[in-house]
Write a protein that holds these residues in place. Sequence first.
Motif, mmCIF file in Angstrom:
data_model
loop_
_atom_site.group_PDB
_atom_site.id
_atom_site.type_symbol
_atom_site.label_atom_id
_atom_site.label_comp_id
_atom_site.label_asym_id
_atom_site.label_seq_id
_atom_site.Cartn_x
_atom_site.Cartn_y
_atom_site.Cartn_z
ATOM 1 N N ARG A 149 0.676 -1.218 0.074
ATOM 2 C CA ARG A 149 -0.035 -0.040 -0.063
ATOM 3 C C ARG A 149 0.808 1.197 -0.149
ATOM 4 N N CYS A 150 2.150 1.200 0.400
ATOM 5 C CA CYS A 150 3.136 2.141 0.279
ATOM 6 C C CYS A 150 3.127 2.697 -1.105
ATOM 7 N N LEU A 151 2.797 3.829 -1.633
ATOM 8 C CA LEU A 151 3.000 4.382 -2.873
ATOM 9 C C LEU A 151 4.370 5.133 -3.265
ATOM 10 N N CYS A 193 5.183 7.736 -2.264
ATOM 11 C CA CYS A 193 5.037 9.294 -2.510
ATOM 12 C C CYS A 193 6.081 10.093 -1.568
ATOM 13 N N GLY A 194 6.307 9.930 -0.355
ATOM 14 C CA GLY A 194 7.440 10.183 0.262
ATOM 15 C C GLY A 194 6.685 11.279 1.155
ATOM 16 N N TYR A 195 5.464 11.785 0.993
ATOM 17 C CA TYR A 195 4.483 12.592 1.805
ATOM 18 C C TYR A 195 4.914 12.614 3.376
ATOM 19 N N PRO A 244 10.212 6.369 6.732
ATOM 20 C CA PRO A 244 9.112 5.135 6.612
ATOM 21 C C PRO A 244 9.044 4.673 5.118
ATOM 22 N N ARG A 245 9.350 5.434 4.228
ATOM 23 C CA ARG A 245 9.356 4.877 2.827
ATOM 24 C C ARG A 245 10.245 3.883 2.640
ATOM 25 N N GLY A 246 11.379 4.102 3.076
ATOM 26 C CA GLY A 246 12.640 3.036 2.857
ATOM 27 C C GLY A 246 12.555 1.961 3.626
ATOM 28 N N ARG A 247 11.965 2.084 5.059
ATOM 29 C CA ARG A 247 11.872 0.942 5.702
ATOM 30 C C ARG A 247 10.537 -0.013 4.942
ATOM 31 N N ASN A 248 9.680 0.539 4.602
ATOM 32 C CA ASN A 248 8.547 -0.095 4.014
ATOM 33 C C ASN A 248 9.055 -0.916 2.743
ATOM 34 N N GLN A 249 10.099 -0.259 1.935
ATOM 35 C CA GLN A 249 10.639 -0.865 0.737
ATOM 36 C C GLN A 249 11.524 -1.883 1.134
#
Length: 448
Positions: free
Chosen positions: A35-37, A39-41, A59-64
């Motif tokens: 679900r993480c798109l 976007c970096g918001y 957060p984005r990095g951790r999800n990836q």
Amino acid sequence: MAKYDINELFSNDIPHLKFLSTADGEKEIYDAVSRCLRCGYCETSCPTYSLTGKETLSPRGRNQLVRKLIEGKMKPSDAAAEGLKTCLLCGACTQTCYGKVPTADIVLEARREMSGHGKSLYYKIASMLVSRKNIYSYAIKFLYLLKKSGLTYLSEKLGLFYLLNMPGLEEAQKKALRTPLKFLTEKLEKDERLKGNGKISWIYFSACGTEFIYTENGLATVEILLMVYGDGIIMKNECCGLPAYNYGSLDEARKAARKNMELYRNISMKFNEAPIILDCSSCAAFLKSYPSLFSGNEEEFENAKNFSSKVKDITEFIKPAEILHRLDSQKLEGKRVTIHDSCRASHGQGIKQELRDVLKPVLKEKLCEMPESDHCCGGAGAFAFTNIEISKKILERKIKNISSVRPDIVIASSTSCLMQIEKGLKEMYPSAKIMHYSLFLKEFLLKN
Ligand code: SF4
Ligand code: SF4
């Protein structure tokens, strides 16, 4: 955290990182990370990304990272491990994310995978120790006596904590100084007002931080409850289970939850149903999440839902209409007050306005809001002991924000924040002191 080989732990041959327990039931963890798109918001809301500018600590990095681990695309690397280990689990990212991606839960599940879901001896001992209140209380008294005897000072001087690769323990034992020899429930057990002789209006759940360290906060909470809401009782509860949950043992966390739910059932059968009040926002947030521990069992899930619906953080429980007529600010003449919003209150429970609704009408211009009041202080449970450097830098930012409004008193509601900010104020802004919300109400605002 011990060294590990990420490829080995996340090998394709093991059924790994499959499910994520949420309040709506078990979800495929892969669906959650997908679900993480990207976007970096959320990036600027993340304390570790703001501090370092590193994508792997965002957060984005951790999800990836977790996504790649699941897909088997991740190569062993300390940077990857660092990304998981350094997440504060503060939840600030989820609050700003449109898709409400539960990054902290995803990271926690990945960490549990790393620690073998609490199955290693080290984690078994750690989670058992911190989840059983009676054992924990003896351990803390022992630590206190060691400190009093000067043995921990000697260990520090000889560098033993570093030799044992546990520099965080050195910080922990320094903080054990304020541990009282008589804990909160021991202090309250002879209080005749808490025997529950008739209908009760509240049940006090003694969080470990209040029970073992900040007993004065618990005494203040109980006094306010008695004064404003009438009769109530002390729950004599187990630990909420959060430390076991964070150390990777869902079974130990479930055991603690079952005991607490049974205690509540017994109390409500003997007396009546009543709100369960806590004065540590971290534990309150965890008790509210009990249903997610039992998402695989319908009966237990329903019990947990009923239990968690009764849980109230003291910062949300006290309503202006019930207390404002009892408050004035005479004792605060010439003083300025600011509020630090603990992550587990603001991001974890959505509590921010409630205590301001009580404080603003009384404090008026004495209440000076700091910038970024809900930015993490770097305490985050054991984070301050395990990620010392990052924690210190996040704390510096918090103290800078605090000092910018020149307060005399800072109000908070989580044990971890109280310890962390107390340390930061002593070092960087000693003219201000930190107080728990309940203690502040009792000491400064409640009329005699
Ligand atoms: S967690 Fe949410 S806000 Fe952050 S990058 Fe992913 S989708 Fe965007
Ligand atoms: S939970 Fe906090 S530290 Fe972890 S990724 Fe989200 S904002 Fe960053």
